[in-house]
Motif scaffolding. Sequence first.
Motif, mmCIF file in Angstrom:
data_model
loop_
_atom_site.group_PDB
_atom_site.id
_atom_site.type_symbol
_atom_site.label_atom_id
_atom_site.label_comp_id
_atom_site.label_asym_id
_atom_site.label_seq_id
_atom_site.Cartn_x
_atom_site.Cartn_y
_atom_site.Cartn_z
ATOM 1 N N ALA A 98 3.880 -16.657 8.715
ATOM 2 C CA ALA A 98 3.364 -15.464 9.394
ATOM 3 C C ALA A 98 4.301 -14.279 9.167
ATOM 4 N N ARG A 99 5.598 -14.528 9.185
ATOM 5 C CA ARG A 99 6.571 -13.454 8.943
ATOM 6 C C ARG A 99 6.579 -13.020 7.484
ATOM 7 N N TYR A 100 6.271 -13.935 6.563
ATOM 8 C CA TYR A 100 6.094 -13.531 5.166
ATOM 9 C C TYR A 100 5.010 -12.460 5.089
ATOM 10 N N LEU A 101 3.892 -12.740 5.741
ATOM 11 C CA LEU A 101 2.772 -11.797 5.710
ATOM 12 C C LEU A 101 3.168 -10.471 6.366
ATOM 13 N N ASP A 102 3.830 -10.541 7.512
ATOM 14 C CA ASP A 102 4.293 -9.320 8.185
ATOM 15 C C ASP A 102 5.204 -8.499 7.267
ATOM 16 N N LYS A 103 6.094 -9.186 6.575
ATOM 17 C CA LYS A 103 7.049 -8.495 5.688
ATOM 18 C C LYS A 103 6.322 -7.816 4.527
ATOM 19 N N LEU A 104 5.330 -8.509 3.943
ATOM 20 C CA LEU A 104 4.576 -7.911 2.839
ATOM 21 C C LEU A 104 3.813 -6.673 3.305
ATOM 22 N N VAL A 105 3.203 -6.751 4.479
ATOM 23 C CA VAL A 105 2.477 -5.603 5.029
ATOM 24 C C VAL A 105 3.453 -4.454 5.289
ATOM 25 N N ASP A 106 4.620 -4.774 5.801
ATOM 26 C CA ASP A 106 5.641 -3.765 6.068
ATOM 27 C C ASP A 106 6.086 -3.082 4.772
ATOM 28 N N GLU A 107 6.309 -3.870 3.736
ATOM 29 C CA GLU A 107 6.714 -3.309 2.442
ATOM 30 C C GLU A 107 5.618 -2.420 1.871
ATOM 31 N N LEU A 108 4.375 -2.828 2.019
ATOM 32 C CA LEU A 108 3.239 -2.028 1.555
ATOM 33 C C LEU A 108 3.211 -0.694 2.293
ATOM 34 N N ALA A 109 3.376 -0.749 3.602
ATOM 35 C CA ALA A 109 3.353 0.469 4.414
ATOM 36 C C ALA A 109 4.519 1.400 4.083
ATOM 37 N N LYS A 110 5.635 0.829 3.682
ATOM 38 C CA LYS A 110 6.809 1.646 3.352
ATOM 39 C C LYS A 110 6.733 2.255 1.960
ATOM 40 N N GLY A 111 5.654 1.966 1.238
ATOM 41 C CA GLY A 111 5.462 2.586 -0.065
ATOM 42 C C GLY A 111 6.113 1.868 -1.225
ATOM 43 N N ARG A 112 6.529 0.656 -1.006
ATOM 44 C CA ARG A 112 7.141 -0.119 -2.091
ATOM 45 C C ARG A 112 6.114 -0.349 -3.196
ATOM 46 N N LYS A 113 6.576 -0.394 -4.418
ATOM 47 C CA LYS A 113 5.676 -0.603 -5.560
ATOM 48 C C LYS A 113 5.094 -2.015 -5.493
ATOM 49 N N MET A 114 3.826 -2.122 -5.905
ATOM 50 C CA MET A 114 3.109 -3.383 -5.825
ATOM 51 C C MET A 114 3.813 -4.495 -6.614
ATOM 52 N N GLU A 115 4.382 -4.168 -7.765
ATOM 53 C CA GLU A 115 5.072 -5.186 -8.562
ATOM 54 C C GLU A 115 6.233 -5.816 -7.770
ATOM 55 N N LYS A 116 6.918 -4.981 -7.004
ATOM 56 C CA LYS A 116 8.043 -5.463 -6.194
ATOM 57 C C LYS A 116 7.536 -6.310 -5.031
ATOM 58 N N ILE A 117 6.471 -5.828 -4.368
ATOM 59 C CA ILE A 117 5.900 -6.559 -3.231
ATOM 60 C C ILE A 117 5.441 -7.947 -3.672
ATOM 61 N N LEU A 118 4.807 -8.016 -4.848
ATOM 62 C CA LEU A 118 4.280 -9.271 -5.343
ATOM 63 C C LEU A 118 5.311 -10.094 -6.098
ATOM 64 N N ARG A 119 6.568 -9.700 -5.984
ATOM 65 C CA ARG A 119 7.689 -10.452 -6.574
ATOM 66 C C ARG A 119 7.454 -10.770 -8.041
ATOM 67 N N GLN A 120 7.083 -9.736 -8.833
ATOM 68 C CA GLN A 120 6.830 -9.933 -10.256
ATOM 69 C C GLN A 120 8.000 -9.428 -11.075
#
Length: 120
Positions: A98-120
């Motif tokens: 659940a915290r993984y999901l929260d962290k990904l949503v937080d990173e998305l909201a903070k404007g992090r690039k999708m490649e970084k969010i998706l750990r690519q």
Amino acid sequence: MKTTPKHNERIAKMTFASVYPHYVTKIESKGRTVQELHQVIEWLTGFDNDKLQELIDEKVTFETFFGKAHLNPNASLITGIICGYRIEEIENTLTKQARYLDKLVDELAKGRKMEKILRQ
């Protein structure tokens, strides 16, 4: 900070449908799209748009939500602090997911690039 059994149980019993609108509000207020949110959720869980909507309509708990998910093998690369908890130190599997999901949503909201969010 360590999670307590009470905290873990509260997360397990919470419905995904009750939290999802908050995710949408958070990311849209920062200029991101629902499509991007769904991309992040699909990366983590394997749920496409149809399956995600089905789970929302069924009002499944986080326990059921993550029980049906096929977690991305790179999910363990999600680290850091969210909601006062260091993700890599959370022992309860469901709470960690659940915290993984929260962290990904937080990173998305903070404007992090999708490649970084998706750990690519």
